[in-house]
Design a protein around this motif. Sequence first.
Motif, PDB file in Angstrom:
ATOM      1  N   ALA A   1     -34.099  33.063  43.227  1.00  0.00           N
ATOM      2  CA  ALA A   1     -33.786  31.652  43.468  1.00  0.00           C
ATOM      3  C   ALA A   1     -34.944  30.957  44.165  1.00  0.00           C
ATOM      4  CB  ALA A   1     -32.521  31.538  44.316  1.00  0.00           C
ATOM      5  N   LEU A   2     -35.537  31.632  45.154  1.00  0.00           N
ATOM      6  CA  LEU A   2     -36.679  31.046  45.855  1.00  0.00           C
ATOM      7  C   LEU A   2     -37.867  30.852  44.924  1.00  0.00           C
ATOM      8  CD1 LEU A   2     -36.558  33.010  49.238  1.00  0.00           C
ATOM      9  CD2 LEU A   2     -36.151  30.554  48.908  1.00  0.00           C
TER      10      LEU A   2
ATOM     11  N   TYR B   1     -28.246  27.088  36.244  1.00  0.00           N
ATOM     12  CA  TYR B   1     -29.013  27.067  35.001  1.00  0.00           C
ATOM     13  C   TYR B   1     -28.833  28.374  34.229  1.00  0.00           C
ATOM     14  CZ  TYR B   1     -32.947  26.727  31.769  1.00  0.00           C
ATOM     15  OH  TYR B   1     -33.715  26.702  30.642  1.00  0.00           O
ATOM     16  N   HIS B   2     -28.767  29.472  34.946  1.00  0.00           N
ATOM     17  CA  HIS B   2     -28.644  30.797  34.318  1.00  0.00           C
ATOM     18  C   HIS B   2     -27.398  30.882  33.437  1.00  0.00           C
ATOM     19  CE1 HIS B   2     -29.193  35.140  33.874  1.00  0.00           C
ATOM     20  NE2 HIS B   2     -27.916  35.291  34.201  1.00  0.00           N
ATOM     21  N   PHE B   3     -26.278  30.319  33.938  1.00  0.00           N
ATOM     22  CA  PHE B   3     -25.020  30.378  33.183  1.00  0.00           C
ATOM     23  C   PHE B   3     -24.704  29.073  32.451  1.00  0.00           C
ATOM     24  CE2 PHE B   3     -24.333  33.727  36.410  1.00  0.00           C
ATOM     25  CZ  PHE B   3     -24.043  34.779  35.555  1.00  0.00           C
TER      26      PHE B   3
ATOM     27  N   SER C   1     -19.904  37.899  42.370  1.00  0.00           N
ATOM     28  CA  SER C   1     -20.148  38.574  41.097  1.00  0.00           C
ATOM     29  C   SER C   1     -21.156  37.804  40.254  1.00  0.00           C
ATOM     30  CB  SER C   1     -18.829  38.734  40.323  1.00  0.00           C
ATOM     31  OG  SER C   1     -17.917  39.553  41.025  1.00  0.00           O
ATOM     32  N   LEU C   2     -21.044  36.482  40.256  1.00  0.00           N
ATOM     33  CA  LEU C   2     -21.993  35.648  39.528  1.00  0.00           C
ATOM     34  C   LEU C   2     -23.393  35.778  40.120  1.00  0.00           C
ATOM     35  CD1 LEU C   2     -19.779  32.458  39.031  1.00  0.00           C
ATOM     36  CD2 LEU C   2     -20.629  33.951  37.213  1.00  0.00           C
TER      37      LEU C   2
ATOM     38  N   GLY D   1     -30.260  39.276  36.052  1.00  0.00           N
ATOM     39  CA  GLY D   1     -30.722  38.576  34.868  1.00  0.00           C
ATOM     40  C   GLY D   1     -29.855  38.794  33.654  1.00  0.00           C
ATOM     41  N   VAL D   2     -28.558  39.138  33.860  1.00  0.00           N
ATOM     42  CA  VAL D   2     -27.648  39.381  32.731  1.00  0.00           C
ATOM     43  C   VAL D   2     -26.668  38.232  32.597  1.00  0.00           C
ATOM     44  CG1 VAL D   2     -27.887  41.879  32.901  1.00  0.00           C
ATOM     45  CG2 VAL D   2     -26.049  40.732  34.169  1.00  0.00           C
TER      46      VAL D   2
END
Length: 312
Positions: free
Chosen positions: A293-294, A4-6, A242-243, A250-251
Amino acid sequence: MYLYHFGIRELPFTLTPNTSYYFGLPSHKEAIQVLSTALMSGEGFIKVTGEVGAGKTLICRKLLNELPDGFVTAYIPNPYLSPAELRRSVAAELNVDLPEGTDTQEFTQLIQQRLVEIHKQHKNAVLIIDEAQALPDESIEALRLMTNLETESQKLLQVVLFGQPELDEKLRQPKLRQLLQRITFSYKLKLMDADQLYQYVRHRMAVAGYRIEGLFDEACCELLHKASGGTPRIVNVLCHKSLMLAYGEGVQKITPQHVKAAIDDTEAAIPINKKKRWAWVPTSLFAAASVLALAITSIHMNFDFLGSGWIK
């Protein structure tokens, strides 16, 4: 995790060979072309070698998926087998029923009958063996004897061997020289250069659903190349870490610091920092990513309970 972040659908850098992520590196294209040409010409033995993680299994699976209908394939992924076990595995793949206690002569007769049947259907039988360097010497000799089955003009069974460089060393043994002489086509996979690696990383992110340019810039990919030597599997490990690090911070962009931290945390990577100045980073950031994540998972679970009526 960081999907979801990316804004992606699935993890882009898993270690499982997935043909939907096939990039078509020049070396991989050449290998498939050599294999296709050799199989269409009816050659007996074909060999493809490459370093660990170079993409042999991916090419093997792509070949299996794309062979035309005129081929009947038998695939053995784990060939650490005795001659008897190898014969049974080949028979099972070709749908030949071997009664218990079948000896070598009976096996040969039954296999030959099946191969003749395939030939009469105007098809070619192909045995594909992955990780062929694991074949015991006695099983390699049994494999050679299988390929003695032929008509006046054509082999009834073609064999494709995929293996690590140790396969070349094994086949150079004097006792295996008869099989070595039967290998008419061979190809050695090359590793990625820096530009190919850059395109490879972009491709995998795009297949996963990423639609923004520049997540891994050229500076990051240069570090990835130095640390991986151009080996796709190690690149996948480093990109995945790296991801995770970027997600933990949070970047939305991977930096050289993320890549360096991933390299320091990966034993298979070639070290690029003599003093490993970033050794503290993986522990803290991977922990942060895990905690985040948790937390997100916990939030989703609470929403699920609310939506289902368990919490009112």
